[in-house]
Design a protein around this motif. Sequence first.
Motif, PDB file in Angstrom:
ATOM      1  N   HIS A  62       0.804  -1.225   0.000  1.00 51.85           N
ATOM      2  CA  HIS A  62       0.000   0.000   0.000  1.00 51.85           C
ATOM      3  C   HIS A  62       0.834   1.270   0.000  1.00 51.85           C
ATOM      4  N   TYR A  63       2.143   1.163   0.199  1.00 46.41           N
ATOM      5  CA  TYR A  63       3.019   2.324   0.095  1.00 46.41           C
ATOM      6  C   TYR A  63       3.715   2.408  -1.264  1.00 46.41           C
ATOM      7  N   GLN A  64       3.417   1.465  -2.155  1.00 46.52           N
ATOM      8  CA  GLN A  64       4.145   1.375  -3.412  1.00 46.52           C
ATOM      9  C   GLN A  64       4.065   2.661  -4.225  1.00 46.52           C
ATOM     10  N   ASN A  65       2.896   3.292  -4.248  1.00 44.83           N
ATOM     11  CA  ASN A  65       2.721   4.515  -5.038  1.00 44.83           C
ATOM     12  C   ASN A  65       2.885   5.784  -4.210  1.00 44.83           C
ATOM     13  N   VAL A  66       3.227   5.620  -2.942  1.00 50.76           N
ATOM     14  CA  VAL A  66       3.387   6.769  -2.044  1.00 50.76           C
ATOM     15  C   VAL A  66       4.857   7.009  -1.716  1.00 50.76           C
ATOM     16  N   ILE A  67       5.578   5.935  -1.465  1.00 44.66           N
ATOM     17  CA  ILE A  67       6.979   6.029  -1.050  1.00 44.66           C
ATOM     18  C   ILE A  67       7.882   5.294  -2.030  1.00 44.66           C
ATOM     19  N   SER A  68       8.916   5.960  -2.455  1.00 52.50           N
ATOM     20  CA  SER A  68       9.952   5.341  -3.285  1.00 52.50           C
ATOM     21  C   SER A  68      11.172   5.118  -2.395  1.00 52.50           C
ATOM     22  N   LEU A  69      11.314   3.891  -1.919  1.00 54.05           N
ATOM     23  CA  LEU A  69      12.368   3.592  -0.950  1.00 54.05           C
ATOM     24  C   LEU A  69      13.724   3.600  -1.631  1.00 54.05           C
ATOM     25  N   ARG A  70      14.575   4.519  -1.215  1.00 48.11           N
ATOM     26  CA  ARG A  70      15.919   4.648  -1.774  1.00 48.11           C
ATOM     27  C   ARG A  70      16.932   4.061  -0.793  1.00 48.11           C
ATOM     28  N   SER A  71      18.183   4.365  -1.010  1.00 46.79           N
ATOM     29  CA  SER A  71      19.262   3.709  -0.261  1.00 46.79           C
ATOM     30  C   SER A  71      19.139   3.920   1.250  1.00 46.79           C
ATOM     31  N   THR A  72      19.477   2.874   1.979  1.00 46.46           N
ATOM     32  CA  THR A  72      19.599   2.953   3.432  1.00 46.46           C
ATOM     33  C   THR A  72      21.060   3.205   3.771  1.00 46.46           C
ATOM     34  N   LEU A  73      21.309   4.260   4.551  1.00 51.20           N
ATOM     35  CA  LEU A  73      22.666   4.589   4.979  1.00 51.20           C
ATOM     36  C   LEU A  73      22.872   4.120   6.405  1.00 51.20           C
ATOM     37  N   CYS A  74      23.958   3.425   6.644  1.00 56.78           N
ATOM     38  CA  CYS A  74      24.334   3.060   8.010  1.00 56.78           C
ATOM     39  C   CYS A  74      25.612   3.791   8.372  1.00 56.78           C
ATOM     40  N   LEU A  79      25.631  12.858  -1.412  1.00 57.68           N
ATOM     41  CA  LEU A  79      24.330  13.319  -1.883  1.00 57.68           C
ATOM     42  C   LEU A  79      23.790  12.418  -2.985  1.00 57.68           C
ATOM     43  N   GLU A  80      24.668  12.026  -3.893  1.00 54.31           N
ATOM     44  CA  GLU A  80      24.257  11.161  -4.988  1.00 54.31           C
ATOM     45  C   GLU A  80      23.831   9.791  -4.476  1.00 54.31           C
ATOM     46  N   SER A  81      24.438   9.350  -3.370  1.00 52.32           N
ATOM     47  CA  SER A  81      24.098   8.027  -2.834  1.00 52.32           C
ATOM     48  C   SER A  81      22.661   7.963  -2.340  1.00 52.32           C
ATOM     49  N   LEU A  82      22.094   9.125  -1.958  1.00 54.31           N
ATOM     50  CA  LEU A  82      20.701   9.161  -1.515  1.00 54.31           C
ATOM     51  C   LEU A  82      19.742   8.778  -2.635  1.00 54.31           C
ATOM     52  N   LYS A  83      20.173   8.961  -3.859  1.00 57.37           N
ATOM     53  CA  LYS A  83      19.296   8.712  -5.001  1.00 57.37           C
ATOM     54  C   LYS A  83      19.297   7.243  -5.424  1.00 57.37           C
ATOM     55  N   LEU A  84      20.226   6.467  -4.886  1.00 56.48           N
ATOM     56  CA  LEU A  84      20.323   5.065  -5.282  1.00 56.48           C
ATOM     57  C   LEU A  84      19.087   4.299  -4.824  1.00 56.48           C
ATOM     58  N   PRO A  85      18.642   3.316  -5.603  1.00 59.05           N
ATOM     59  CA  PRO A  85      17.487   2.514  -5.176  1.00 59.05           C
ATOM     60  C   PRO A  85      17.844   1.612  -4.009  1.00 59.05           C
ATOM     61  N   ARG A  86      16.840   1.249  -3.251  1.00 57.74           N
ATOM     62  CA  ARG A  86      17.019   0.325  -2.135  1.00 57.74           C
ATOM     63  C   ARG A  86      17.198  -1.089  -2.686  1.00 57.74           C
ATOM     64  N   ARG A  87      18.438  -1.608  -2.622  1.00 57.91           N
ATOM     65  CA  ARG A  87      18.736  -2.917  -3.205  1.00 57.91           C
ATOM     66  C   ARG A  87      17.978  -4.039  -2.524  1.00 57.91           C
ATOM     67  N   GLN A  88      17.756  -3.896  -1.191  1.00 58.95           N
ATOM     68  CA  GLN A  88      17.183  -4.990  -0.428  1.00 58.95           C
ATOM     69  C   GLN A  88      15.705  -4.772  -0.107  1.00 58.95           C
ATOM     70  N   ALA A  89      15.066  -3.832  -0.788  1.00 58.45           N
ATOM     71  CA  ALA A  89      13.684  -3.509  -0.434  1.00 58.45           C
ATOM     72  C   ALA A  89      12.760  -4.716  -0.554  1.00 58.45           C
ATOM     73  N   THR A  90      12.859  -5.421  -1.667  1.00 57.38           N
ATOM     74  CA  THR A  90      11.994  -6.582  -1.865  1.00 57.38           C
ATOM     75  C   THR A  90      12.309  -7.666  -0.861  1.00 57.38           C
ATOM     76  N   LYS A  91      13.602  -7.903  -0.664  1.00 59.77           N
ATOM     77  CA  LYS A  91      14.023  -8.954   0.262  1.00 59.77           C
ATOM     78  C   LYS A  91      13.622  -8.609   1.689  1.00 59.77           C
ATOM     79  N   ALA A  92      13.661  -7.314   2.031  1.00 58.74           N
ATOM     80  CA  ALA A  92      13.351  -6.907   3.398  1.00 58.74           C
ATOM     81  C   ALA A  92      11.870  -7.067   3.708  1.00 58.74           C
ATOM     82  N   SER A  93      11.016  -6.843   2.702  1.00 60.95           N
ATOM     83  CA  SER A  93       9.591  -6.913   2.979  1.00 60.95           C
ATOM     84  C   SER A  93       9.149  -8.325   3.286  1.00 60.95           C
ATOM     85  N   GLY A  94       9.664  -9.296   2.523  1.00 64.03           N
ATOM     86  CA  GLY A  94       9.413 -10.705   2.808  1.00 64.03           C
ATOM     87  C   GLY A  94       7.941 -11.028   2.866  1.00 64.03           C
TER      88      GLY A  94
END
Length: 367
Positions: A115-127, A206-221
């Motif tokens: 339900h967040y698919q069209n609301v949030i575009s999950l980008r890179s997670t920074l640790c 700054l550019e790294s913020l624009k990267l897609p979330r590589r593990q988004a699908t795997k994280a949702s499970g």
Amino acid sequence: MIVKAIPTNIITGFLGVGKTSLIKQLLKTKPEGETWAVLVNEFGEVGIDAGLMDASNSGVQIREVAGGCMCCAAGVPTQVAINQLIARAKPDRLLIEPTGLGHPNEIIKVLSAPHYQNVISLRSTLCLIDARKLRDERYRGHDNFIQQLHVADVIVTTKTDLYPEFEAAQGGQLAEELTQYLNELQLSDTSVMEHSALQGISTSLLESLKLPRRQATKASGSQSAVFKPVNSSSSLLRHTADTLGLQGIFAESASEQGFRFDARGLVRKHNQGEGCFSCGWVFEPMQEFDFDKLMQFISAQTQGHSALLRLKAVMITSDGIAGINWSDGDMALTELDDSLDSRLEMIATQEINWDEVEQGLIGCLVA
């Protein structure tokens, strides 16, 4: 109305690594005309990070969720806070800072739900990581410390201006230790960037913020199905939140929550979990602290308690409003423009004599 999905980044990392400081710097890079929103979750109960960010920019909206509940499995408080922040701010970018004692995988699951698919575009997670902590087993072997690294798309070494021996480009000793540690965790493919507060935000960061979330699908499970859309105005959801003890998430921010002050004009709140204990104090706005006495008090606390991990505060003093951020020997002191009240919070690995600390704090008030 949401026209396009909001680019969203999670900025995680253990206690005192500099998440709030990094977000403050990121906010300064916000393009003119854009609105950025920040959702902050703190382990403690009184809410201080939003005050330390001191966002006077009209294009920035900050919301706090206190008590470390953002990373819990329930999902409801996180969804409500996100929904209300998006509805109010209509942001062009959303930055989320989970507590340093939490594991961000739960918030990633929430944000990855259908339900967040069209609301949030999950980008890179920074640790964020302070490489010096690798020599301290309290950090190196802590489950959350390890898990935060595992969810990262980009690992950012912070505070490198405080330990020049890092020398990433020249293969300094700490850089080699970090590389070895990441290899042990099978994270050798994760991108690593260096950040110094003195140098500001680099173009690559700054550019790294624009990267897609590589593990988004795997994280949702498979668990993503349990998260259903919520309407923050529904009476049913409010009843559910009251039942769960989550009333505080409906405040505009932790700073705006109503506190019941005692006869001395203060309130004290506790929290514990993940092997840590927190105690925080809020003082009524008319209370003013003697700056010199306050700094002497803070010095005594940071030097006198070996179990102390964090001390942060926003205090109305005789010399102005002071933002205080201490972690493991590193102290940052800033002058802030405004504050609704005075707040101080300590996090430790064991119980401290909070009554004694409280008496010392009261002793710093201007007579």
